[in-house]
Design a protein around this motif. Structure first.
Motif, PDB file in Angstrom:
ATOM      1  N   THR A 199       0.810  -1.217   0.000  1.00 41.84           N
ATOM      2  CA  THR A 199       0.000   0.000   0.000  1.00 41.84           C
ATOM      3  C   THR A 199       0.845   1.270   0.000  1.00 41.84           C
ATOM      4  O   THR A 199       1.762   1.424   0.813  1.00 41.84           O
ATOM      5  CB  THR A 199      -0.944   0.007   1.215  1.00 41.84           C
ATOM      6  N   SER A 222      -9.034   8.302  -4.118  1.00 46.70           N
ATOM      7  CA  SER A 222      -9.743   7.962  -2.876  1.00 46.70           C
ATOM      8  C   SER A 222     -10.099   9.244  -2.149  1.00 46.70           C
ATOM      9  O   SER A 222      -9.468   9.624  -1.152  1.00 46.70           O
ATOM     10  CB  SER A 222      -8.869   7.063  -1.990  1.00 46.70           C
ATOM     11  N   ASP A 233      -5.401  -1.144  12.482  1.00 44.91           N
ATOM     12  CA  ASP A 233      -6.364  -0.034  12.644  1.00 44.91           C
ATOM     13  C   ASP A 233      -6.748   0.629  11.321  1.00 44.91           C
ATOM     14  O   ASP A 233      -7.726   1.377  11.267  1.00 44.91           O
ATOM     15  CB  ASP A 233      -5.848   1.008  13.640  1.00 44.91           C
ATOM     16  N   HIS A 234      -5.972   0.411  10.253  1.00 46.71           N
ATOM     17  CA  HIS A 234      -6.288   0.923   8.900  1.00 46.71           C
ATOM     18  C   HIS A 234      -6.423   2.448   8.862  1.00 46.71           C
ATOM     19  O   HIS A 234      -7.125   2.983   8.005  1.00 46.71           O
ATOM     20  CB  HIS A 234      -7.573   0.271   8.372  1.00 46.71           C
ATOM     21  N   SER A 247      -8.930   8.687   7.783  1.00 45.58           N
ATOM     22  CA  SER A 247      -9.589   7.503   7.244  1.00 45.58           C
ATOM     23  C   SER A 247      -9.350   6.331   8.180  1.00 45.58           C
ATOM     24  O   SER A 247      -8.248   6.163   8.704  1.00 45.58           O
ATOM     25  CB  SER A 247      -9.032   7.167   5.858  1.00 45.58           C
ATOM     26  N   THR A 248     -10.363   5.528   8.400  1.00 49.15           N
ATOM     27  CA  THR A 248     -10.222   4.326   9.220  1.00 49.15           C
ATOM     28  C   THR A 248     -10.436   3.059   8.390  1.00 49.15           C
ATOM     29  O   THR A 248     -10.588   1.974   8.944  1.00 49.15           O
ATOM     30  CB  THR A 248     -11.223   4.345  10.398  1.00 49.15           C
ATOM     31  N   ASP A 249     -10.449   3.231   7.070  1.00 49.84           N
ATOM     32  CA  ASP A 249     -10.614   2.058   6.200  1.00 49.84           C
ATOM     33  C   ASP A 249      -9.533   2.022   5.114  1.00 49.84           C
ATOM     34  O   ASP A 249      -9.778   1.701   3.963  1.00 49.84           O
ATOM     35  CB  ASP A 249     -12.010   2.047   5.569  1.00 49.84           C
ATOM     36  N   GLY A 250      -8.333   2.402   5.531  1.00 49.49           N
ATOM     37  CA  GLY A 250      -7.206   2.294   4.623  1.00 49.49           C
ATOM     38  C   GLY A 250      -7.122   3.355   3.561  1.00 49.49           C
ATOM     39  O   GLY A 250      -6.391   3.197   2.574  1.00 49.49           O
ATOM     40  N   ALA A 288      -9.948   4.659   1.958  1.00 52.39           N
ATOM     41  CA  ALA A 288     -11.088   4.606   1.032  1.00 52.39           C
ATOM     42  C   ALA A 288     -12.049   5.764   1.265  1.00 52.39           C
ATOM     43  O   ALA A 288     -12.513   6.403   0.321  1.00 52.39           O
ATOM     44  CB  ALA A 288     -11.815   3.273   1.175  1.00 52.39           C
ATOM     45  N   THR A 289     -12.359   6.061   2.539  1.00 57.98           N
ATOM     46  CA  THR A 289     -13.257   7.164   2.881  1.00 57.98           C
ATOM     47  C   THR A 289     -12.629   8.000   3.987  1.00 57.98           C
ATOM     48  O   THR A 289     -11.783   7.514   4.754  1.00 57.98           O
ATOM     49  CB  THR A 289     -14.631   6.649   3.340  1.00 57.98           C
ATOM     50  N   TRP A 290     -13.105   9.268   4.086  1.00 55.95           N
ATOM     51  CA  TRP A 290     -12.459  10.216   4.990  1.00 55.95           C
ATOM     52  C   TRP A 290     -13.489  11.033   5.766  1.00 55.95           C
ATOM     53  O   TRP A 290     -14.609  11.230   5.313  1.00 55.95           O
ATOM     54  CB  TRP A 290     -11.576  11.184   4.182  1.00 55.95           C
TER      55      TRP A 290
END
Length: 356
Positions: free
Chosen positions: A123, A145, A171-172, A186-189, A191-193
């Motif tokens: 990543t 993203s 924790d991503h 972001s908490t999903d790597g 993808a969303t903020w």
């Protein structure tokens, strides 16, 4: 009691002659600096590399515009991989330890970061000026993203910095900074903020950001540096005034030390105690700062770079001829102060022959 004077070389900056006159806006040490002695800086005309702890430097790639950020793989010693982003000449990648670089994308920006588990998840997150980009295959392909980022930020090209949690595998968490909306998290790597700004923020204009162990993160705003010890849930301002760069000690988990590049030089923060590292500073703004294994610091300036060796060591070697009375003589002793002491400090140490 025996008085010990700590090494005067500590906390003393010296200018890097080979980089004189270069406008340095990015600096980084190899994660394996203790063994490979490798460091990089980004300038307005390319990337420079040192293989001897910053003594000599050579330009390894010429870029048409300023190199604003450099990131190296956590397993750089084996995979030899690094990325750089520029403000006008795209994203670059090396797979041979920085000997050669290839431009892999035309995106321009100010920040780039690699996952701590890059060897497995591949990543990379890039802070393009008008898009946050994510790659999960080592930079071969990228996707925008931006979900959750304020549209005004995208429209104005206000994205500036990016940092990935040291616990990203679990924790991503990823952070991004912007000039018009502060911090997004972001908490999903990536993808969303969602915005994650300090509550008492004066100006929601953020530039650099960096992460350390234990959920710690520091962000640079126009009115100072803000620290969070809980993954951005709450923040405290630790330095006031313009901040241009942040560097965590590579052993932050144990020494809790952070370095902050400001308009007057480099500031040292440890466990809430702030001190200016002024000895030998050549003057002017510190545009970037990096910390390497072995207590080495590297700071970028508009007219070159400065380096400090033994810059934040907390241990010193003391030599004495007599302590107490003969025959109780101590010829060498290893002293470990409980706090970081400035260069040239004289401190009383009470020793006996049982201490060696």
């Amino acid at each position: 009691a025996h008085q010990t004077r700590l090494p005067t070389g500590a906390l003393a900056w010296t200018t890097v002659g080979a980089l004189a006159g270069k406008d340095i806006s990015a600096a980084i040490f190899s994660p394996a600096f203790a063994s490979d002695r490798t460091a990089f800086v980004g300038a307005t005309n390319g990337i420079y590399r040192s293989l001897d702890s910053g003594v000599t430097w050579s330009r390894v790639v010429i870029t048409a515009e300023e190199v604003t950020s450099i990131a190296l793989s956590p397993t750089f010693a084996s995979d030899r991989t690094g990325f750089a982003i520029t403000n006008g000449d795209g994203i670059w990648k090396t797979t041979n330890g920085g000997s050669t670089w290839l431009r892999i994308r035309s995106t321009n920006g100010f920040g780039i970061a690699l996952s701590p588990a890059f060897a497995n998840d591949r990543t990379v997150i890039a802070a393009g000026v008008d898009h946050l980009l994510r790659s999960t295959d080592g930079g071969a392909t990228w996707i925008a993203s931006d979900t959750g980022i304020d549209p005004i930020v995208i429209q104005n090209g206000d994205i500036r910095g990016v940092a990935i949690s040291t616990s990203f595998a679990s924790d991503h968490i990823v952070y991004a900074t912007t000039l018009s909306a502060g911090i997004s998290k972001s908490t999903d790597g990536g993808a969303t903020w969602a915005e994650a700004n300090p509550a008492a923020l004066d100006i929601a204009s953020a530039t650099a950001i960096a992460t350390g162990a234990g959920g710690d993160v520091v962000a640079a705003f126009f009115d100072g540096a803000y620290w969070s010890g809980n993954s951005g849930a709450t923040w405290n301002r630790i330095v006031s005034g313009a901040v241009h760069g942040i560097g965590f000690s590579p052993t932050y988990a144990s020494d809790n030390t952070i370095f902050i590049a400001t308009s007057t030089g480099v500031t040292h923060w440890k466990n809430g105690v702030v001190s200016v590292m002024a000895q030998g500073w050549p003057g002017g703004t510190a545009q970037a700062v990096a910390a390497g294994h072995g207590s080495v610091l590297l700071a970028g300036r508009a007219s070159g770079a400065a380096i400090a060796r033994a810059a934040y060591a907390s241990a010193a070697i003391a030599v004495s001829k007599t302590v107490d009375a003969t025959p109780n003589q101590i010829t060498t002793a290893t002293l470990t102060p409980t706090t970081v002491l400035p260069a040239g400090t004289t401190t009383d140490e009470f020793l006996s022959t049982m201490d060696v």
